[in-house]
Design an enzyme around this catalytic site. Structure first.
Site, PDB file in Angstrom:
ATOM      1  N   ARG A  90      89.315 -88.391 102.048  1.00 57.53           N
ATOM      2  CA  ARG A  90      89.103 -89.645 101.344  1.00 57.53           C
ATOM      3  C   ARG A  90      90.168 -89.741 100.252  1.00 57.53           C
ATOM      4  NH1 ARG A  90      85.133 -91.417  96.541  1.00 57.53           N
ATOM      5  NH2 ARG A  90      85.586 -93.632  96.614  1.00 57.53           N
ATOM      6  N   HIS A 179      86.136 -99.196  97.983  1.00 57.16           N
ATOM      7  CA  HIS A 179      85.040 -99.089  98.956  1.00 57.16           C
ATOM      8  C   HIS A 179      85.437 -99.649 100.316  1.00 57.16           C
ATOM      9  CE1 HIS A 179      82.128 -99.213  95.281  1.00 57.16           C
ATOM     10  NE2 HIS A 179      82.417 -97.963  95.595  1.00 57.16           N
ATOM     11  N   GLU A 384      80.775 -93.944 105.683  1.00 59.02           N
ATOM     12  CA  GLU A 384      82.209 -93.831 105.438  1.00 59.02           C
ATOM     13  C   GLU A 384      82.807 -92.614 106.134  1.00 59.02           C
ATOM     14  OE1 GLU A 384      82.421 -95.131 100.871  1.00 59.02           O
ATOM     15  OE2 GLU A 384      80.518 -94.324 101.594  1.00 59.02           O
TER      16      GLU A 384
END
Length: 403
Positions: A90, A179, A384
């Site tokens: 991420r 996001h 995610e």
């Protein structure tokens, strides 16, 4: 064939191990309080949860601790690190350099380093995790999946600030949004639930958790979002203020003598639901206390939902209408009370919910629209990590590209 997903923060590394064949999570956990007293590893796998105290001074040591735990027979996670075929990271801020996820190379790391001024609290930790993982797993393909790339489709009218152009041209001061990985996943799931092509849908997606943002997604593309150059702009959040008059910052510095660091900490760590309620940032606690008559918690809940409603209306207007309103993340998925408050007085936007369906929905995919409502109201748990795995496998050329 396993894919490791890493989320490296300034003092923690969250991790999850996925089976690439069936896309299921096998093991997840965290190395927390890196460089602090009381550092620990917590890992949950096939044999349950294990928590161990560790002396972990650096991210390199944290990753070594993590890999040792994955190989420990007690966890039954891996028999060899060779089972890890790829690593997905991420990454918070890709600036304008990245319009999609990227296979990590020296050039990619250099471009990410150039984005550090845009995310000084996040990108350095992301970069450290990437460099150390490349060192510990040489030859294993690794991919950076950015929070910002999904919003690179916003038009200039949505991302430019009304300040002199030189600050954008020279210092890249603009709205980026965050996001994005979550929004991308949820938008695809919403289209599947509605049995329609994303190209034919206009969605307002509300990602409501400790960090909150809203995106206007038109035809599968983000055309506006609530967060800006940093994750501080937009909605009221767990500890972040969200939108605030810039003059307040000047007042705090000029009249109260607060430093930049103090103001930064105030707006990011002491504000939002925490600052308004005085009872913490857990929406469950705030809701319970509000219903019990606590005026500060009632105000926090009222301000939170009011701001979200403002952005729902603005997002619908930006698209010239909307076909679906979607709730996701911790509060969006689990708080029936918040969803009920958000639906109040939104009939002007053709939003009506089924009260029974709303009340019974907690953390599962469900259409909670009132029968016959024009706009579908959906609850969709975000994932995610799954998106990171899919991007990682695709860019590492371990599966064919979709389509």
């Amino acid at each position: 064939m396993q894919v490791l997903v890493l989320n490296c923060g300034s003092s923690s590394i969250k991790f999850e191990l996925y089976d690439a064949h069936d896309m299921t999570s096998r093991t997840h956990g965290i190395v927390a309080k890196i460089g602090e007293g009381g550092a620990y590893l917590e890992i949950t796998g096939p044999r349950g949860r294990t928590r161990r105290e560790r002396v972990v001074a650096t991210h390199a040591e944290a990753l070594e601790t993590l890999f040792a735990a994955l190989l420990d027979p007690e966890t039954s996670a891996l028999s060899s690190l060779d089972e890890i075929v790829a690593v997905g990271h991420r990454a918070v801020h890709g600036g304008e350099s990245f319009v999609e996820s990227a296979l990590i190379t020296d050039e990619v790391l250099t471009k990410m380093q150039e984005c550090v001024p845009l995310a000084p609290l996040h990108n350095p930790a992301n970069l450290t995790g990437m460099r150390e993982t490349r060192r510990l797993l040489p030859g294993v393909p690794q991919v950076a999946v950015f929070d910002t790339t999904f919003h690179q489709t916003m038009p200039p009218r949505a991302y430019r600030y009304a300040i002199p152009a030189r600050y954008y041209e020279t210092h890249h001061v603009r709205r980026y949004g965050f996001h994005g990985t979550s929004f991308r996943y949820v938008a695809a799931r919403a289209a599947a639930m509605l049995a329609q092509d994303q190209a034919d849908l206009r969605m307002v997606v509300c990602r409501l958790g400790n960090g909150c943002s809203i995106a206007a997604i038109d035809g599968g593309r983000s055309i506006d979002t609530s967060m800006g150059m940093t994750p501080l702009e937009g909605l009221v959040m767990g500890t972040r203020s969200g939108d605030i008059d810039a003059g307040v910052v000047l007042f705090l510095q000029r009249e109260l003598g607060m430093s930049v660091t103090e103001v930064d900490h105030l707006l990011n760590e002491e504000s939002g639901l925490l600052g308004l309620s005085g009872a913490g940032n857990d929406m469950r606690v705030i809701t319970q206390r509000a219903e019990a008559g606590d005026p500060a918690c009632a105000l926090a809940l009222d301000v939170f939902t009011y701001r979200v409603k403002e952005y729902i209306g603005a997002s619908a207007a930006a698209m010239g209408g909307h076909d679906a309103l979607v709730f996701t993340a911790g509060i969006g998925e689990h708080s029936a009370r918040v969803r009920q408050m958000l639906s109040t007085r939104l009939s002007v936007l053709r939003i009506e919910i089924d009260e029974d369906a709303n009340r019974e929905t907690h953390g599962v995919e469900r259409d909670i629209s009132d029968l016959g409502a024009d706009v579908r109201v959906l609850v969709i748990p975000t994932d995610e990590e799954r998106m990171i795995v899919e991007d990682t496998l695709r860019l590492a050329s371990l599966v064919p590209a979709a389509g």
